[in-house]
Design a protein around this motif. Structure first.
Motif, PDB file in Angstrom:
ATOM      1  N   TYR A  69       7.493   2.909   6.909  1.00  8.11           N
ATOM      2  CA  TYR A  69       6.987   1.551   6.804  1.00  8.11           C
ATOM      3  C   TYR A  69       7.934   0.584   7.502  1.00  8.11           C
ATOM      4  CZ  TYR A  69       4.079   3.658   3.200  1.00  8.11           C
ATOM      5  OH  TYR A  69       3.212   4.465   2.523  1.00  8.11           O
ATOM      6  N   SER A  70       7.393  -0.260   8.353  1.00  2.00           N
ATOM      7  CA  SER A  70       8.192  -1.270   9.062  1.00  2.00           C
ATOM      8  C   SER A  70       7.632  -2.635   8.716  1.00  2.00           C
ATOM      9  CB  SER A  70       8.130  -1.035  10.575  1.00  2.00           C
ATOM     10  OG  SER A  70       8.625   0.239  10.894  1.00  2.00           O
ATOM     11  N   SER A  71       8.324  -3.346   7.824  1.00  2.00           N
ATOM     12  CA  SER A  71       7.812  -4.625   7.337  1.00  2.00           C
ATOM     13  C   SER A  71       8.953  -5.581   7.046  1.00  2.00           C
ATOM     14  CB  SER A  71       6.989  -4.420   6.061  1.00  2.00           C
ATOM     15  OG  SER A  71       6.661  -5.653   5.460  1.00  2.00           O
ATOM     16  N   SER A  72       8.724  -6.863   7.311  1.00  2.00           N
ATOM     17  CA  SER A  72       9.719  -7.878   6.955  1.00  2.00           C
ATOM     18  C   SER A  72       9.829  -8.036   5.445  1.00  2.00           C
ATOM     19  CB  SER A  72       9.335  -9.226   7.584  1.00  2.00           C
ATOM     20  OG  SER A  72       8.064  -9.643   7.114  1.00  2.00           O
ATOM     21  N   GLY A  73       8.880  -7.473   4.703  1.00  2.00           N
ATOM     22  CA  GLY A  73       8.875  -7.611   3.249  1.00  2.00           C
ATOM     23  C   GLY A  73       9.863  -6.712   2.529  1.00  2.00           C
ATOM     24  N   SER A  74      10.392  -5.670   3.219  1.00  2.00           N
ATOM     25  CA  SER A  74      11.400  -4.789   2.625  1.00  2.00           C
ATOM     26  C   SER A  74      10.912  -4.228   1.289  1.00  2.00           C
ATOM     27  CB  SER A  74      12.723  -5.538   2.477  1.00  2.00           C
ATOM     28  OG  SER A  74      13.743  -4.725   1.983  1.00  2.00           O
ATOM     29  N   VAL A  75      11.678  -4.433   0.225  1.00  2.00           N
ATOM     30  CA  VAL A  75      11.339  -3.896  -1.092  1.00  2.00           C
ATOM     31  C   VAL A  75       9.936  -4.292  -1.518  1.00  2.00           C
ATOM     32  CG1 VAL A  75      11.868  -4.174  -3.551  1.00  2.00           C
ATOM     33  CG2 VAL A  75      13.689  -3.663  -1.936  1.00  2.00           C
ATOM     34  N   TYR A  76       9.543  -5.500  -1.188  1.00  2.00           N
ATOM     35  CA  TYR A  76       8.210  -6.011  -1.504  1.00  2.00           C
ATOM     36  C   TYR A  76       7.136  -5.092  -0.935  1.00  2.00           C
ATOM     37  CZ  TYR A  76       4.243  -9.124  -0.284  1.00  2.00           C
ATOM     38  OH  TYR A  76       3.013  -9.676  -0.076  1.00  2.00           O
ATOM     39  N   ALA A  77       7.306  -4.689   0.325  1.00  2.00           N
ATOM     40  CA  ALA A  77       6.332  -3.810   0.967  1.00  2.00           C
ATOM     41  C   ALA A  77       6.457  -2.378   0.460  1.00  2.00           C
ATOM     42  CB  ALA A  77       6.501  -3.853   2.484  1.00  2.00           C
ATOM     43  N   PHE A  78       7.695  -1.892   0.295  1.00  2.00           N
ATOM     44  CA  PHE A  78       7.895  -0.512  -0.116  1.00  2.00           C
ATOM     45  C   PHE A  78       7.314  -0.249  -1.506  1.00  2.00           C
ATOM     46  CE2 PHE A  78      12.067  -0.757   2.486  1.00  2.00           C
ATOM     47  CZ  PHE A  78      11.337  -0.693   3.666  1.00  2.00           C
ATOM     48  N   THR A  79       7.703  -1.092  -2.462  1.00  2.00           N
ATOM     49  CA  THR A  79       7.229  -0.904  -3.829  1.00  2.00           C
ATOM     50  C   THR A  79       5.727  -1.160  -3.922  1.00  2.00           C
ATOM     51  OG1 THR A  79       9.385  -1.697  -4.576  1.00  2.00           O
ATOM     52  CG2 THR A  79       7.665  -1.500  -6.233  1.00  2.00           C
ATOM     53  N   PRO A  85       0.182  -3.573  -5.494  1.00  2.00           N
ATOM     54  CA  PRO A  85       0.570  -4.926  -5.089  1.00  2.00           C
ATOM     55  C   PRO A  85       1.269  -5.745  -6.169  1.00  2.00           C
ATOM     56  CG  PRO A  85      -1.817  -4.739  -5.333  1.00  2.00           C
ATOM     57  CD  PRO A  85      -1.275  -3.352  -5.382  1.00  2.00           C
ATOM     58  N   LYS A  86       0.903  -5.565  -7.431  1.00  2.00           N
ATOM     59  CA  LYS A  86       1.545  -6.348  -8.492  1.00  2.00           C
ATOM     60  C   LYS A  86       3.020  -6.002  -8.615  1.00  2.00           C
ATOM     61  CE  LYS A  86      -2.649  -7.067 -11.254  1.00  2.00           C
ATOM     62  NZ  LYS A  86      -3.305  -6.822 -12.564  1.00  2.00           N
ATOM     63  N   MET A  87       3.319  -4.701  -8.663  1.00  2.00           N
ATOM     64  CA  MET A  87       4.720  -4.296  -8.749  1.00  2.00           C
ATOM     65  C   MET A  87       5.457  -4.620  -7.459  1.00  2.00           C
ATOM     66  SD  MET A  87       5.672  -3.299 -11.657  1.00  2.00           S
ATOM     67  CE  MET A  87       7.257  -2.695 -11.095  1.00  2.00           C
ATOM     68  N   GLY A  88       4.743  -4.534  -6.337  1.00  2.00           N
ATOM     69  CA  GLY A  88       5.356  -4.893  -5.065  1.00  2.00           C
ATOM     70  C   GLY A  88       5.797  -6.341  -5.065  1.00  2.00           C
ATOM     71  N   PHE A  89       4.925  -7.217  -5.535  1.00  2.00           N
ATOM     72  CA  PHE A  89       5.278  -8.629  -5.586  1.00  2.00           C
ATOM     73  C   PHE A  89       6.438  -8.878  -6.531  1.00  2.00           C
ATOM     74  CE2 PHE A  89       4.979 -12.651  -7.870  1.00  2.00           C
ATOM     75  CZ  PHE A  89       5.192 -13.530  -6.819  1.00  2.00           C
ATOM     76  N   LEU A  90       6.413  -8.264  -7.722  1.00  2.00           N
ATOM     77  CA  LEU A  90       7.460  -8.499  -8.711  1.00  2.00           C
ATOM     78  C   LEU A  90       8.818  -7.990  -8.223  1.00  2.00           C
ATOM     79  CD1 LEU A  90       5.627  -7.719 -12.078  1.00  2.00           C
ATOM     80  CD2 LEU A  90       6.429  -9.941 -11.258  1.00  2.00           C
ATOM     81  N   SER A  91       8.846  -6.847  -7.560  1.00  2.00           N
ATOM     82  CA  SER A  91      10.118  -6.341  -7.047  1.00  2.00           C
ATOM     83  C   SER A  91      10.620  -7.223  -5.907  1.00  2.00           C
ATOM     84  CB  SER A  91       9.981  -4.891  -6.582  1.00  2.00           C
ATOM     85  OG  SER A  91       9.047  -4.789  -5.521  1.00  2.00           O
ATOM     86  N   GLY A  92       9.695  -7.681  -5.054  1.00  2.00           N
ATOM     87  CA  GLY A  92      10.085  -8.592  -3.990  1.00  2.00           C
ATOM     88  C   GLY A  92      10.556  -9.930  -4.534  1.00  2.00           C
TER      89      GLY A  92
END
Length: 471
Positions: A69-79, A85-92
């Motif tokens: 995965y190549s994203s500016s979101g880092s942890v947000y995108a990975f998780t 998406p909910k956990m992704g947002f919370l971790s980001g």
């Protein structure tokens, strides 16, 4: 309105520069060792050794995610890709608190180190105005083409690291303050493991941000190769540097009660040791190098934080304006403005405190949030890559051990209850997470938008990951 970051073709060295800059090895060694010595006494190098091992295990999940995965979101995108998406947002959202806190902590460091440097020149000035000037310069450089800030970070950190290594070689060559070296700093030194766990937070603070290169996933050439390599290099090269220099500091001040007290009470341990073992001129050079390192750290934190906030804004967080980029420089200028403003407000509120205290307060808050983000990322990696059959058998033990290490460090910061104001910091992190949870619950459309964005950004999906590896 432009909403895409520029594919700058950043090199491996430049992407690694972001991770190393936020870790800020010079600034870390110029202050974090003293903070750790106040908790663990003689065992400072041991905490760095344990932290390097733990972070090395933690980094395995980030390296694997960045291969796919190549994203500016880092942890947000990975998780988000792993746990939804909910956990992704919370971790980001949790990681965002880290970058905001680290930006403020780093500009406070700029003020502290520049204040010490000017003192060598006979100039006396408070840390706060110096920190504000540093923050303005950070904002300007981060606003420009990311290649400019990446190269500045690499150059500044390289110069300052070289100065510290010279000092460490001199101290070790003379056998420290006693004239002979000792393995005592790598022992418990009479500490309980709970004390070692608490002291390790300051060592973790030195490694914090190793994953920041992930936020350049949309701006780096060949990111699936360059960024994993950048992360591994940043962790282990700086880890060895930390162990060597923290040992040199410990034996340089002395391993007896007086030496430990002097180390723990020093606001500029590298400057003090440079004056003792070399000259006042070299001590001034060391403090100027530490200032450059702190500046690089603030630059890196602001860069990573603005890109994370940009990714969230692009996906509908709070306001879409956060997802805008500048037409010429293609930098996330609105998100950057928020990061700079929050940092200024934070240090202004704490301006009556010493710069060292402000760094310790904000750094601890940032590390606690970061440990949670790291923990969730590793949980997500186990679920995601085990399901995709990328990780099998013995490979799964790596993130499991990482989770146990992170969990113990978090526990050590809650029990036994630390002194004020450190008692309050876990609650600040919890409050921040609750605010993020409220945003998620109040914005179901945002969750759907994030889900769609993750589907677009995920160049491989769970079902194809295993087949890609085998091919």
């Amino acid at each position: 309105m432009e909403t895409r970051l520029r594919k700058n073709g950043l090199s491996y060295i430049e992407s690694m520069g972001l991770s190393v800059a936020i870790m800020a090895p010079t600034a870390a060694m110029a202050l974090n060792g003293s903070l750790a010595a106040g908790t663990v006494g003689v065992s400072v190098p041991l905490t760095y050794l344990l932290a390097m091992i733990t972070i090395g295990l933690v980094s395995y999940a980030f390296v694997t995610f960045n291969k796919y995965y190549s994203s500016s979101g880092s942890v947000y995108a990975f998780t988000g890709a792993a746990l939804g998406p909910k956990m992704g947002f919370l971790s980001g959202w949790t990681l965002l608190l880290t970058y905001l806190a680290f930006t403020g902590a780093s500009v406070a460091e700029i003020g502290v180190f520049l204040q010490s440097f000017l003192a060598f020149l006979g100039v006396s000035i408070s840390w706060f105005p110096l920190a504000v000037v540093g923050l303005v310069l950070v904002g300007i450089l981060t606003f420009l083409d990311v290649r400019v800030s990446a190269r500045v970070m690499v150059i500044f950190e390289g110069i300052s690291v070289a100065l510290i290594l010279i000092l460490a070689v001199v101290i070790l060559g003379r056998g420290g303050s006693s004239g002979h070296l000792s393995p005592l700093p790598f022992s418990l030194g009479g500490n309980k493991m709970s004390s070692i766990g608490l002291g390790t937070v300051f060592a973790f603070l030195s490694f914090a941000g190793f994953e920041a290169a992930s936020s350049l996933g949309e701006e780096t050439a060949n990111p699936r190769r360059a960024i994993p390599l950048s992360i591994m290099t940043a962790v282990f090269v700086t880890g060895v540097f930390y162990i060597v220099v923290s040992y040199a500091q410990s034996v340089g001040f002395g391993l007896d009660a007086g030496g430990i007290k002097a180390f723990a009470g020093s606001g500029a341990p590298l400057g003090d040791l440079a004056g003792k073992f070399m000259s006042s001129g070299f001590a001034a050079a060391i403090m100027f190098g530490a200032t450059m390192s702190a500046f690089s750290s603030a630059l890196g934190s602001a860069t990573a934080g603005s890109r994370l906030l940009y990714a969230m804004g692009r996906d509908g967080l709070i306001h879409p304006a956060l997802g805008r980029v500048h037409n010429r420089f293609r930098s996330p200028w609105v998100a950057l403005g928020v990061v700079v403003a929050v940092s200024f407000i934070t240090i202004a509120v704490l301006a009556t405190q010493s710069g060292v205290s402000v760094f310790g307060y904000l750094g601890t808050i940032g590390v606690l949030a970061l440990l949670l983000a790291y923990l969730v990322t590793n949980v997500g990696a186990i679920y995601h890559f085990a399901k995709a059959k990328v990780w099998r058998g013995g490979f799964l033990i790596i993130p499991v051990i990482a989770i146990l290490g992170l969990g113990y460090t978090l526990y050590s910061n809650v029990f036994p209850v630390p002194p004020m104001p450190y008692t309050l910091f876990p609650y600040i992190v919890i409050l921040w997470i609750l605010i993020g949870l409220a945003i998620v619950l109040a914005s179901p459309q945002m969750v759907r938008t994030i889900s769609e964005r993750l589907r677009q950004e995920s160049n491989v999906n769970v079902s194809s990951t295993s087949s890609q590896l085998e091919s």
